[in-house]
Design a protein around this motif. Structure first.
Motif, PDB file in Angstrom:
ATOM      1  N   ASP A  70      25.383 -68.776 -40.630  1.00  0.00           N
ATOM      2  CA  ASP A  70      24.088 -68.471 -40.041  1.00  0.00           C
ATOM      3  C   ASP A  70      23.054 -68.370 -41.146  1.00  0.00           C
ATOM      4  N   TRP A  72      18.565 -66.997 -41.710  1.00  0.00           N
ATOM      5  CA  TRP A  72      17.651 -66.075 -41.046  1.00  0.00           C
ATOM      6  C   TRP A  72      16.364 -65.874 -41.842  1.00  0.00           C
ATOM      7  N   LYS A  89      15.223 -59.012 -38.000  1.00  0.00           N
ATOM      8  CA  LYS A  89      15.721 -60.326 -38.426  1.00  0.00           C
ATOM      9  C   LYS A  89      15.738 -61.286 -37.238  1.00  0.00           C
ATOM     10  N   ALA A  91      17.841 -64.631 -36.621  1.00  0.00           N
ATOM     11  CA  ALA A  91      18.977 -65.329 -37.225  1.00  0.00           C
ATOM     12  C   ALA A  91      19.415 -66.488 -36.347  1.00  0.00           C
TER      13      ALA A  91
END
Length: 209
Positions: A70, A72, A89, A91
């Motif tokens: 991932d 972000w 965040k 993400a």
């Protein structure tokens, strides 16, 4: 300036094999969009929190072999970095986009934050458990929530304070996950709306001292 919305091909970047090939795609396709979305959201987040807000797009500098699953953009009140502070965040990963509030493993004073949470949890818990579509995640990288906030008991919420200091990697991650097939059809305005709805709902946790 690139759009701050992510299409189906952006989510598929996480299918790319190999560290360098995937990182190249993240840098070329994903990072510019995270930067656009981050700069778009920062003023509204600042109004919500009352703190100066800086954006931090993940660079994955510690990785050299295993490609990230991932990536972000994070938001906090420190220009130098976000990991030692509570932060919001957005993400992106293969199967979803997540809008999160985090007390991360590297928070500078998890014990103090946990004490503030324990003091406020009875009142904040009433609000959190009424929130639709918001969940608790065991780990900041998890795509699948561990439980909906509405299903957690007051004791569950209080236990978060102990859990974040129980181990070195202790963390608290709350927010919303949207499946990739849904989010891939969204406009930048819809990403903004989902992010700000989530962050405003969780802003009382951000302001805990």
């Amino acid at each position: 300036m690139p759009s701050g919305a992510f299409g189906a091909a952006d989510f598929k970047v996480f299918d790319v094999k190999g560290f360098q090939p995937r990182m190249s795609q993240i840098r070329e396709r994903i990072r510019p969009k995270l930067e656009t979305l981050g700069h778009s959201l920062a003023p509204a987040i600042q109004r919500t929190t009352g703190d100066e807000t800086f954006t931090h797009v993940a660079k994955h500098a510690r990785r050299t072999v295993n490609p990230p699953d991932d990536t972000w953009v994070a938001f906090c009140a420190d220009r130098r970095g976000y990991k030692k502070h509570v932060h919001f965040k957005v993400a992106l990963s293969r199967n979803c986009v997540r809008f999160l509030f985090e007390v991360g493993p590297e928070h500078a004073d998890k014990k103090r934050w946990g004490a503030a949470w324990k003091k406020s949890a009875p009142n904040l818990g009433l609000v959190l458990r009424r929130m639709k579509r918001l969940s608790w995640f065991k780990n900041e990288h998890d795509e699948t929530p561990a439980a909906a906030l509405g299903d957690l008991t007051p004791d569950d919420l209080l236990a978060f304070a102990d859990e974040i200091v129980r181990t070195r990697d202790g963390q608290l991650v709350l927010g919303r996950a949207v499946p990739a097939d849904e989010a891939a059809r969204w406009t930048e305005a819809q990403y903004r709306t989902a992010a700000l709805e989530t962050f405003r709902a969780l802003a009382p946790l951000y302001r805990l001292r």
